[in-house]
Write an enzyme that holds these catalytic residues in place. Structure first.
Site, mmCIF file in Angstrom:
data_model
loop_
_atom_site.group_PDB
_atom_site.id
_atom_site.type_symbol
_atom_site.label_atom_id
_atom_site.label_comp_id
_atom_site.label_asym_id
_atom_site.label_seq_id
_atom_site.Cartn_x
_atom_site.Cartn_y
_atom_site.Cartn_z
ATOM 1 N N ASP A 154 -8.059 -14.714 -24.914
ATOM 2 C CA ASP A 154 -6.710 -15.269 -24.980
ATOM 3 C C ASP A 154 -5.700 -14.211 -24.522
ATOM 4 O O ASP A 154 -5.759 -13.049 -24.960
ATOM 5 C CB ASP A 154 -6.338 -15.630 -26.431
ATOM 6 C CG ASP A 154 -7.028 -16.886 -26.936
ATOM 7 O OD1 ASP A 154 -7.818 -17.489 -26.191
ATOM 8 O OD2 ASP A 154 -6.761 -17.242 -28.103
ATOM 9 N N HIS A 189 -2.921 -15.512 -33.975
ATOM 10 C CA HIS A 189 -2.650 -15.392 -32.538
ATOM 11 C C HIS A 189 -1.407 -14.535 -32.259
ATOM 12 O O HIS A 189 -1.446 -13.608 -31.468
ATOM 13 C CB HIS A 189 -2.418 -16.783 -31.917
ATOM 14 C CG HIS A 189 -3.674 -17.508 -31.573
ATOM 15 N ND1 HIS A 189 -3.991 -18.741 -32.096
ATOM 16 C CD2 HIS A 189 -4.692 -17.176 -30.744
ATOM 17 C CE1 HIS A 189 -5.161 -19.138 -31.604
ATOM 18 N NE2 HIS A 189 -5.606 -18.219 -30.791
ATOM 19 N N HIS A 213 -14.414 -16.283 -24.264
ATOM 20 C CA HIS A 213 -13.204 -16.180 -23.447
ATOM 21 C C HIS A 213 -12.197 -15.242 -24.102
ATOM 22 O O HIS A 213 -12.343 -14.886 -25.275
ATOM 23 C CB HIS A 213 -12.569 -17.561 -23.244
ATOM 24 C CG HIS A 213 -11.988 -18.137 -24.497
ATOM 25 N ND1 HIS A 213 -12.741 -18.779 -25.441
ATOM 26 C CD2 HIS A 213 -10.710 -18.144 -24.978
ATOM 27 C CE1 HIS A 213 -11.974 -19.161 -26.437
ATOM 28 N NE2 HIS A 213 -10.721 -18.785 -26.183
ATOM 29 N N HIS A 265 -0.789 -17.696 -24.033
ATOM 30 C CA HIS A 265 -1.372 -18.785 -24.841
ATOM 31 C C HIS A 265 -0.392 -19.260 -25.917
ATOM 32 O O HIS A 265 -0.320 -20.445 -26.215
ATOM 33 C CB HIS A 265 -2.680 -18.285 -25.460
ATOM 34 C CG HIS A 265 -3.398 -19.272 -26.320
ATOM 35 N ND1 HIS A 265 -3.549 -20.599 -25.971
ATOM 36 C CD2 HIS A 265 -4.021 -19.124 -27.518
ATOM 37 C CE1 HIS A 265 -4.230 -21.221 -26.928
ATOM 38 N NE2 HIS A 265 -4.515 -20.357 -27.880
HETATM 39 ZN ZN LIG Z 1 -8.723 -19.133 -27.029
#
Ligand SMILES: [Zn+2]
Length: 204
Positions: free
Chosen positions: A49, A156, A47, A53
């Site tokens: 992000d 992230h 997947h 997110h």
């Molecule tokens: Zn993720």
């Protein structure tokens, strides 16, 4: 031109990141046709992000520029890394602006039949380095780019702050490090935080 599927199969009982929803697939049959009710989390299997997110006002998956998700990419050999990919691991690979970078770690060799707490991940300095380099996309063969429970959120936030998508849950066991063409298109969900993708590499 060869094609290599680097996606995990979506099926009931597949592993998901701890705390994420399990996959359920319910077949509904009538005499003329079959259809299915599928429930899954947005971070299921292979997947991508999106900024949403980790940023409340970040872009959703459908708001990212489509050309980010296909084009030239490079698979880096990180199979020697025992725990964490650092800036110095990345620096040895002369990463350029505009590259799509995927990292192959020992996670791929171990497979994805179970969730292992000690998966190889990227650290915050490494993420900052990739962001400064101006890459287009980063991919890793783990369900999360970040160490589980680590308070350093930069793996992230550093990338997603610059709208650099993170491709997670790829499987690279059968992929030699080198140059490929990547296609990993998210579903057109609009403003949600991630989407499963079918990710493939074409040999050039
Ligand atoms: Zn993720």
């Amino acid at each position: 031109m060869g094609i290599i599927d680097i996606s995990l199969s979506i099926k009931e009982g597949m592993i998901t990141y701890p705390g994420n929803p399990s996959v359920t697939i319910e077949q509904i049959k009538d005499p003329a046709s079959t259809h299915s009710k599928v429930t899954l989390g947005s971070h299921t299997g292979t997947h991508i992000d999106a900024p949403l997110h980790v940023f409340e006002k970040g872009k959703g998956i459908g708001e990212l520029s489509l050309p980010l998700f296909f084009g030239e990419c490079r698979v880096l050999d990180m199979t020697h890394v025992s725990e964490v990919i650092t800036r110095s691991d990345l620096e040895k690979n002369t990463i350029q602006a505009g590259e799509r970078i995927l990292v192959k770690t020992k996670n791929s060799q171990r497979g994805f039949e179970a969730f292992y707490e000690d998966y190889v991940y990227l650290d915050g300095d490494g993420a900052d380095f990739l962001t400064q380099k101006g890459i287009l996309l980063f991919g890793i063969d783990s369900l999360s780019i970040k160490k589980k429970g680590d308070p350093d959120r930069r793996p992230h936030t550093s990338l997603l702050k610059r709208d650099i998508p993170i491709l997670e849950g790829i499987t690279l066991a059968n992929v030699q490090p080198g140059n490929y063409t990547l296609i990993a298109l998210p579903l057109k969900f609009g403003t949600i935080d991630a989407s499963p993708v079918r990710a493939v590499l074409f040999t050039n």
